[in-house]
Motif scaffolding. Structure first.
Motif, PDB file in Angstrom:
ATOM      1  N   GLY A 136       3.270 -37.903  20.746  1.00 16.78           N
ATOM      2  CA  GLY A 136       2.436 -36.738  21.000  1.00 16.78           C
ATOM      3  C   GLY A 136       2.773 -35.558  20.110  1.00 16.78           C
ATOM      4  N   CYS A 137       1.966 -34.508  20.252  1.00 18.45           N
ATOM      5  CA  CYS A 137       2.069 -33.343  19.366  1.00 18.45           C
ATOM      6  C   CYS A 137       1.713 -32.077  20.147  1.00 18.45           C
ATOM      7  N   PRO A 138       2.438 -30.984  19.896  1.00 23.08           N
ATOM      8  CA  PRO A 138       2.141 -29.746  20.623  1.00 23.08           C
ATOM      9  C   PRO A 138       1.031 -28.904  19.997  1.00 23.08           C
ATOM     10  N   PHE A 139       0.585 -29.249  18.784  1.00 24.76           N
ATOM     11  CA  PHE A 139      -0.249 -28.323  18.025  1.00 24.76           C
ATOM     12  C   PHE A 139      -1.752 -28.462  18.285  1.00 24.76           C
ATOM     13  N   LYS A 140      -2.214 -29.629  18.694  1.00 22.76           N
ATOM     14  CA  LYS A 140      -3.604 -29.818  19.159  1.00 22.76           C
ATOM     15  C   LYS A 140      -4.658 -29.471  18.117  1.00 22.76           C
TER      16      LYS A 140
ATOM     17  N   ALA B  19      -7.914 -29.804  16.183  1.00 27.31           N
ATOM     18  CA  ALA B  19      -9.148 -30.181  16.869  1.00 27.31           C
ATOM     19  C   ALA B  19      -9.646 -31.580  16.543  1.00 27.31           C
ATOM     20  N   PHE B  20      -9.403 -32.073  15.323  1.00 25.39           N
ATOM     21  CA  PHE B  20      -9.942 -33.360  14.889  1.00 25.39           C
ATOM     22  C   PHE B  20      -9.065 -34.537  15.295  1.00 25.39           C
ATOM     23  N   CYS B  21      -7.850 -34.275  15.765  1.00 22.81           N
ATOM     24  CA  CYS B  21      -6.833 -35.314  15.967  1.00 22.81           C
ATOM     25  C   CYS B  21      -6.859 -35.855  17.387  1.00 22.81           C
ATOM     26  N   CYS B  22      -6.651 -37.163  17.547  1.00 26.66           N
ATOM     27  CA  CYS B  22      -6.634 -37.772  18.884  1.00 26.66           C
ATOM     28  C   CYS B  22      -5.548 -37.171  19.760  1.00 26.66           C
ATOM     29  N   ASN B  23      -4.448 -36.704  19.146  1.00 29.68           N
ATOM     30  CA  ASN B  23      -3.354 -36.123  19.925  1.00 29.68           C
ATOM     31  C   ASN B  23      -3.716 -34.786  20.555  1.00 29.68           C
TER      32      ASN B  23
ATOM     33  N   ASN C  10      -0.801 -26.642  -7.144  1.00 33.14           N
ATOM     34  CA  ASN C  10       0.454 -27.190  -6.634  1.00 33.14           C
ATOM     35  C   ASN C  10       0.711 -28.635  -7.064  1.00 33.14           C
ATOM     36  N   LYS C  11      -0.011 -29.099  -8.083  1.00 33.87           N
ATOM     37  CA  LYS C  11       0.100 -30.506  -8.488  1.00 33.87           C
ATOM     38  C   LYS C  11       1.533 -30.888  -8.877  1.00 33.87           C
ATOM     39  N   LYS C  12       2.279 -29.934  -9.371  1.00 36.87           N
ATOM     40  CA  LYS C  12       3.668 -30.185  -9.767  1.00 36.87           C
ATOM     41  C   LYS C  12       4.504 -30.662  -8.590  1.00 36.87           C
ATOM     42  N   TYR C  13       4.147 -30.213  -7.388  1.00 37.67           N
ATOM     43  CA  TYR C  13       4.968 -30.482  -6.201  1.00 37.67           C
ATOM     44  C   TYR C  13       4.399 -31.607  -5.328  1.00 37.67           C
ATOM     45  N   ILE C  14       3.232 -32.128  -5.684  1.00 33.68           N
ATOM     46  CA  ILE C  14       2.562 -33.150  -4.874  1.00 33.68           C
ATOM     47  C   ILE C  14       2.672 -34.492  -5.590  1.00 33.68           C
ATOM     48  N   LYS C  15       3.370 -35.447  -4.981  1.00 35.48           N
ATOM     49  CA  LYS C  15       3.535 -36.749  -5.612  1.00 35.48           C
ATOM     50  C   LYS C  15       2.344 -37.665  -5.346  1.00 35.48           C
ATOM     51  N   SER C  16       1.711 -37.515  -4.193  1.00 39.54           N
ATOM     52  CA  SER C  16       0.593 -38.391  -3.840  1.00 39.54           C
ATOM     53  C   SER C  16      -0.207 -37.737  -2.723  1.00 39.54           C
ATOM     54  N   ALA C  17      -1.409 -38.236  -2.527  1.00 43.49           N
ATOM     55  CA  ALA C  17      -2.273 -37.693  -1.469  1.00 43.49           C
ATOM     56  C   ALA C  17      -3.260 -38.757  -1.012  1.00 43.49           C
ATOM     57  N   TYR C  18      -3.556 -38.747   0.271  1.00 45.83           N
ATOM     58  CA  TYR C  18      -4.609 -39.580   0.844  1.00 45.83           C
ATOM     59  C   TYR C  18      -5.823 -38.694   1.089  1.00 45.83           C
ATOM     60  N   ILE C  19      -6.993 -39.201   0.754  1.00 47.02           N
ATOM     61  CA  ILE C  19      -8.229 -38.487   1.052  1.00 47.02           C
ATOM     62  C   ILE C  19      -9.101 -39.384   1.922  1.00 47.02           C
ATOM     63  N   ASN C  20      -9.535 -38.862   3.054  1.00 43.45           N
ATOM     64  CA  ASN C  20     -10.389 -39.610   3.982  1.00 43.45           C
ATOM     65  C   ASN C  20     -11.580 -38.751   4.396  1.00 43.45           C
ATOM     66  N   LYS C  21     -12.640 -39.429   4.790  1.00 40.23           N
ATOM     67  CA  LYS C  21     -13.812 -38.740   5.323  1.00 40.23           C
ATOM     68  C   LYS C  21     -13.608 -38.493   6.815  1.00 40.23           C
ATOM     69  N   PHE C  22     -14.009 -37.326   7.269  1.00 38.74           N
ATOM     70  CA  PHE C  22     -13.885 -36.936   8.670  1.00 38.74           C
ATOM     71  C   PHE C  22     -14.670 -37.865   9.586  1.00 38.74           C
ATOM     72  N   PHE C  23     -14.053 -38.210  10.732  1.00 39.58           N
ATOM     73  CA  PHE C  23     -14.791 -38.867  11.808  1.00 39.58           C
ATOM     74  C   PHE C  23     -14.444 -38.197  13.130  1.00 39.58           C
TER      75      PHE C  23
ATOM     76  N   ILE D 229     -12.779 -32.155  19.140  1.00 39.34           N
ATOM     77  CA  ILE D 229     -14.140 -32.031  18.615  1.00 39.34           C
ATOM     78  C   ILE D 229     -15.051 -33.081  19.249  1.00 39.34           C
ATOM     79  N   ARG D 230     -14.532 -34.285  19.415  1.00 39.98           N
ATOM     80  CA  ARG D 230     -15.322 -35.367  20.025  1.00 39.98           C
ATOM     81  C   ARG D 230     -15.545 -35.107  21.515  1.00 39.98           C
ATOM     82  N   LYS D 231     -14.518 -34.591  22.185  1.00 40.18           N
ATOM     83  CA  LYS D 231     -14.597 -34.394  23.632  1.00 40.18           C
ATOM     84  C   LYS D 231     -15.355 -33.131  24.003  1.00 40.18           C
ATOM     85  N   TYR D 232     -15.217 -32.079  23.206  1.00 42.89           N
ATOM     86  CA  TYR D 232     -15.852 -30.791  23.515  1.00 42.89           C
ATOM     87  C   TYR D 232     -16.714 -30.327  22.331  1.00 42.89           C
TER      88      TYR D 232
END
Length: 529
Positions: free
Chosen positions: A255-259, A261-265, A412-425, A430-433
């Motif tokens: 679980g996560c305390p931050f909530k 909006a898009f995350c199942c947690n 910030n490309k110097k500090y980023i080794k990799s990144a994942y990009i996904n489309k929102f679902f 957001i889904r519940k409310y």
């Protein structure tokens, strides 16, 4: 009573495009849910064996999975109760394990929006049922329309539900096994799922807190551990390194305390944190028993609680392990990053999602852009590989927001080794409310378009903006723009945990993280000698 648990094979997919992929390195990391269930059942005296048909099919012949991609064959199997080619290939898959002599056979499933997951489980269940007639159950990360079809098939008897906070699958499965042993009606066991005219019915669970074990140490015995060993060679400025690596999954945060909006947690309790001394004892045990010091932590994030992280890193400092985990930008600073480095962290995956302050505010993210930039720079200095999670297509996101994400990557490309990009679902708050976020969910767009493919990327209208066709078109365009920008900037699209952990053992690791040397890594997927 004897139980056999099988991790179901599947053909990997790109969930942004729906295309099947020729290969997936995640097959070479053991599952974690099934070993937890195995350990829990063993602890309570149940005789259980487990096997992983995913890694075995990958090692044996990936072509064993290809016929299950074909929609016409899946449809015929469901309509007629069989399909010659699928059953022929199913028999070949079953030859990779033992399924005779068991009272209960359980399939651990993953990815309900991958059609090959459900159809392979269904075909294997039919073959086992007709030949040996055990009780067959399904569980895992699998739900909705696809699960209902499996439970209606006649080849699968029950589902085992899972709620990580109130009714974990391992406890539900134990109650199911106990009901079987005592000759009771298994449909009445808590957490059992059956198909009815009105959908899936789940027997209520009313466990007391003291009955629930939130963290069970996974038991990997019985899994083909040699097959997970990931062989690599690496060239760095003319020097060549060769080795192999076994990575084990483990988690100690739920679980996560931050909530966000898009995350199942965001609609789940938590976090629940395992005692740091128990975490240390677990990792010492796993390291010694399975002869590896490489771990893939599957925590929601390792640093949601600053004091807890300080205790964890203190406990892990002398274990001589290496690990990857998820982390958030707040709370995080140089001291915590240094503690993580000393504890064995080599890769941290940060959920940036967007470089637009407006979008971050809409999602309820708890950090600012300057805070994220500072953390990435400090991690780079200390020698930790930073990977970003990016998402595009949020409600009310526009091209101006996407350009800010691209600007963030460029700056910030110097500090980023990799990144994942996904489309929102749609998921989480957001889904519940939806009304709180100014959208109208189009439920008809969630209707399955393929056999045994759960449709979770349904559409929505912005109440004060775009209708779904325009919104989807903009999301696709945003995805392409970010992906193309990553290529131009030299930011890698994702990284393999096995590769990063292997690279961290090399003397050039600090230079690799800082981008001061060029390297090429070559995985070798041949059978281990």
């Amino acid at each position: 009573m004897k139980v056999k648990l099988l991790y179901t094979p599947r053909y990997d997919m790109d969930y942004n495009t729906g295309d099947y992929l020729p290969f997936s390195t995640y097959a070479f990391i053991p599952p974690v849910g099934m070993p937890i269930v195995t350990a829990f059942l063993k602890k309570h005296g149940i005789k259980v064996e487990q096997d992983d048909l995913l890694v075995k099919t990958y090692r044996k012949d990936l072509k064993l999975l290809e016929p299950f991609q074909i929609e016409e064959k899946r449809k015929k199997f469901l309509e007629q109760g069989g399909e010659e080619t699928l059953e022929e290939y199913g028999e070949k898959i079953l030859k990779l394990t033992k399924v005779s002599g068991f009272d209960i056979v359980g399939f651990s499933l993953y990815e309900p929006d991958n059609p090959t997951t459900g159809i392979i489980a269904l075909v294997l269940a039919k073959l086992i049922k007709e030949k040996y007639d055990p009780i067959i159950v399904i569980g895992g990360r699998f739900w909705g329309y696809s699960k209902e079809i499996l439970l209606r098939s006649g080849f699968i008897d029950y589902g085992i539900s899972h709620n990580p906070f109130t009714a974990p699958a391992e406890l539900n499965f134990l109650k199911f096994c106990e009901a079987y042993e005592k000759g009771k009606n298994m449909e009445e066991a808590p957490g059992v799922e059956i198909a009815t005219e009105n959908g899936i019915k789940t027997t209520p669970t009313n466990y007391k807190e003291e009955e629930i074990c939130h963290f069970t140490l996974p038991d990997f015995d019985g899994l083909p551990l040699d097959l997970y060993r990931y062989k690599l060679s690496c060239e760095i400025d003319g020097r060549k390194y060769v080795g192999s690596i076994l990575v084990l999954p483990y988690f100690f945060v739920k679980g996560c305390p931050f909530k966000c909006a898009f995350c199942c947690n965001s609609i789940l309790p938590g976090p629940i944190l395992k005692d740091p001394e128990e975490v240390k004892a677990d990792l010492e045990y796993l390291k010694k028993k399975y002869k590896t010091n490489n771990f893939f932590f599957l925590n929601t994030e390792i640093n949601s609680n600053r004091k807890y992280l300080e205790k964890i890193t203190k406990m892990l400092k002398d274990l001589d392990i290496k690990f990857s985990d998820c982390a958030c930008f707040v709370p995080m600073d140089r001291k915590l990053l240094k503690n993580l480095k000393e504890a064995g962290a080599v890769r941290l995956m940060f959920g940036l999602e967007s470089g637009s302050p407006r979008v971050l505010k809409y999602l309820g993210k708890n950090f600012t852009i300057p805070q994220a930039e500072k953390v990435l720079k400090e991690a780079w200095k200390i020698g930790i590989w930073s990977e970003l999670s990016l998402i595009c297509g949020f409600p009310y996101e526009r091209l101006s927001d996407v350009r800010k994400t691209i600007d963030f990557l460029r700056k910030n490309k110097k500090y980023i080794k990799s990144a994942y990009i996904n489309k929102f679902f749609l998921d989480g708050r957001i889904r519940k409310y939806p009304h709180l976020y100014g959208i109208e969910i189009l439920e008809e767009t969630f209707k399955p378009k393929e056999t045994l493919k759960e449709e979770w990327r349904g559409g929505f209208n912005e109440l004060r903006g775009l209708k779904w066709p325009e919104r989807k078109k903009l999301t696709d365009k945003s995805f392409d723009l970010i992906l193309e920008s990553m290529k131009k900037l030299g930011i890698r699209r994702g990284s393999e945990v096995q590769e990063v952990l292997f690279l961290s053992t090399l003397p050039e690791w600090p230079q690799i993280v800082r981008g001061e040397v060029s390297y090429r890594a070559y995985p070798d997927f041949s059978l281990p000698s």
